[in-house]
Design a protein around this motif. Structure first.
Motif, PDB file in Angstrom:
ATOM      1  N   TYR A  45       3.080   5.763  -4.634  1.00 14.14           N
ATOM      2  CA  TYR A  45       3.365   5.299  -3.142  1.00 14.14           C
ATOM      3  C   TYR A  45       1.815   5.630  -2.423  1.00 14.14           C
ATOM      4  N   VAL A  46       1.305   6.609  -2.956  1.00 14.19           N
ATOM      5  CA  VAL A  46      -0.023   7.075  -2.107  1.00 14.19           C
ATOM      6  C   VAL A  46      -1.073   6.025  -2.403  1.00 14.19           C
ATOM      7  N   LYS A  48      -0.561   2.974  -3.177  1.00 17.31           N
ATOM      8  CA  LYS A  48      -0.313   1.758  -2.255  1.00 17.31           C
ATOM      9  C   LYS A  48      -0.756   1.841  -0.951  1.00 17.31           C
ATOM     10  N   GLU A  49      -0.220   2.892  -0.222  1.00 12.63           N
ATOM     11  CA  GLU A  49      -0.321   3.023   1.196  1.00 12.63           C
ATOM     12  C   GLU A  49      -2.118   3.244   1.452  1.00 12.63           C
ATOM     13  N   LYS A  50      -2.654   4.286   0.696  1.00 19.89           N
ATOM     14  CA  LYS A  50      -3.949   4.230   0.867  1.00 19.89           C
ATOM     15  C   LYS A  50      -4.910   3.301   0.360  1.00 19.89           C
ATOM     16  N   ILE A 254       4.163  10.009   3.139  1.00 19.08           N
ATOM     17  CA  ILE A 254       3.942   8.622   2.793  1.00 19.08           C
ATOM     18  C   ILE A 254       5.198   8.144   2.180  1.00 19.08           C
ATOM     19  N   ALA A 258       7.769   4.924   3.318  1.00 16.76           N
ATOM     20  CA  ALA A 258       8.086   3.892   2.492  1.00 16.76           C
ATOM     21  C   ALA A 258       9.505   3.730   2.005  1.00 16.76           C
TER      22      ALA A 258
END
Length: 325
Positions: A45-46, A48-50, A254, A258
């Protein structure tokens, strides 16, 4: 005319830049989770977000688990990546399912057996004569006997009742005496709930069961035909987990953003506990030891869970090694 041409050039450039910023044109791939989103998955998830996936030219869709397991989807080539476990990869390879582990998410097995203190179960020997909430695999029986061996216990004296995906806390509030859990999530959830539980860690009694759980898989065809895509994916998740290791609070935030249905307190506390364990004792996040794969394969063969397996085909450190450069 010159003004129109100039306008069109500016418009085209702006359009192309916007496409780059939004990830348009990136290669679309899917990652299939093994279970409800949790802190095992934070680095993904990090990434994807970053924007780590985007930097690598990927558009990654995170797929929640369904009726078909990630091993089947990835093994059949209907999905590029998935989350699995060492025992499942070993079993799959023995059955000719071409999945490959490309990174270990956690270096040490955090699982064990969970039981209300009121049940009086303090060591594996106390499992005798009790009711175990099982999932029904042959590996469960062999694993129970392995951890009971240290104290001379007999797993055949355990009454195994299948519980499936029943809430562990509900099950143990009724007739189940103990279940198998991963401490990083269910164990911490129990502490938040204020339950009075004993946790018996598997590797304290059977170090041969120190498997990579979980790990990230792809398939033989992806590695053979699309190694650049696999490398790009590993590069991004490597950065994602390194970020989660060094920034547990922000990484937890994060994941919460999500997946807002998750308990924020559980995510935060789990992340604090798990972040330092992602690469604990290893040279880098994701690295896998051949000896641990071989030892566990021998365990499965010894207990007639599988007949044989070419374990060297079940995992690779190639992509992690390149991500470290």
């Amino acid at each position: 005319m010159k003004a129109i041409v100039k306008y069109l050039l500016v418009f085209t450039l702006a359009f192309l830049l916007a496409g780059c910023q939004t990830g348009e044109g990136n290669e679309k791939v899917q990652l299939f989770l093994d279970w409800t989103p949790n802190t095992n998955h934070t680095g993904i998830y990090v990434a994807k977000e970053k924007g780590f996936f985007e930097e690598e030219g990927l558009d990654v869709e995170i797929m929640l688990p369904g009726e078909v397991r990630a091993e089947q989807i990835v093994g059949s080539g209907k999905g590029e990546f998935g989350i699995s476990f060492q025992n499942q990869v070993t079993q799959a390879r023995s059955e000719g399912i071409p999945i490959v582990s490309i990174a270990a998410i956690i270096q040490t097995h955090t699982g064990g057996y969970y039981t209300p203190k009121a049940k009086g179960i303090e060591t594996p020997k106390d499992f005798e004569g009790r009711i175990y909430g099982a999932h029904g695999s042959e590996l469960e029986k062999a694993s129970l006997q392995a951890i009971m061996n240290k104290e001379g216990g007999d797993a055949s004296k355990i009454d195994m009742v299948q519980v499936g995906n029943t809430d562990y806390f509900v099950a143990m509030g009724r007739d189940i005496d103990f279940v198998s859990i991963f401490y990083a999530w269910t164990g911490i959830e129990g502490e938040i709930r204020g339950t009075d539980m004993n946790f018996i860690k598997t590797t304290d009694f059977a170090p041969e069961l120190n498997t990579y759980s979980p790990l990230i898989i792809t398939n033989d065809e992806m590695i053979d035909k699309n190694p650049e895509t696999v490398q790009a994916f590993v590069n991004a998740v490597f950065k994602g987990y390194e970020f989660a290791i060094n920034n547990p609070q922000e990484a937890a935030a994060i994941l919460i953003a999500a997946e807002p249905d998750l308990s924020p307190e559980l995510v935060k506390r789990s992340q604090e506990w798990l972040s330092p364990r992602y690469k604990e004792g290893a040279t880098a996040w994701g690295v896998q030891e051949a000896s641990r794969w071989e030892n566990f394969a021998n365990f499965m063969i010894k207990h007639q869970i599988i007949d044989e397996v070419e374990i060297q085909q079940a995992f690779t450190n190639e992509f992690i090694a390149n991500a470290m450069k």
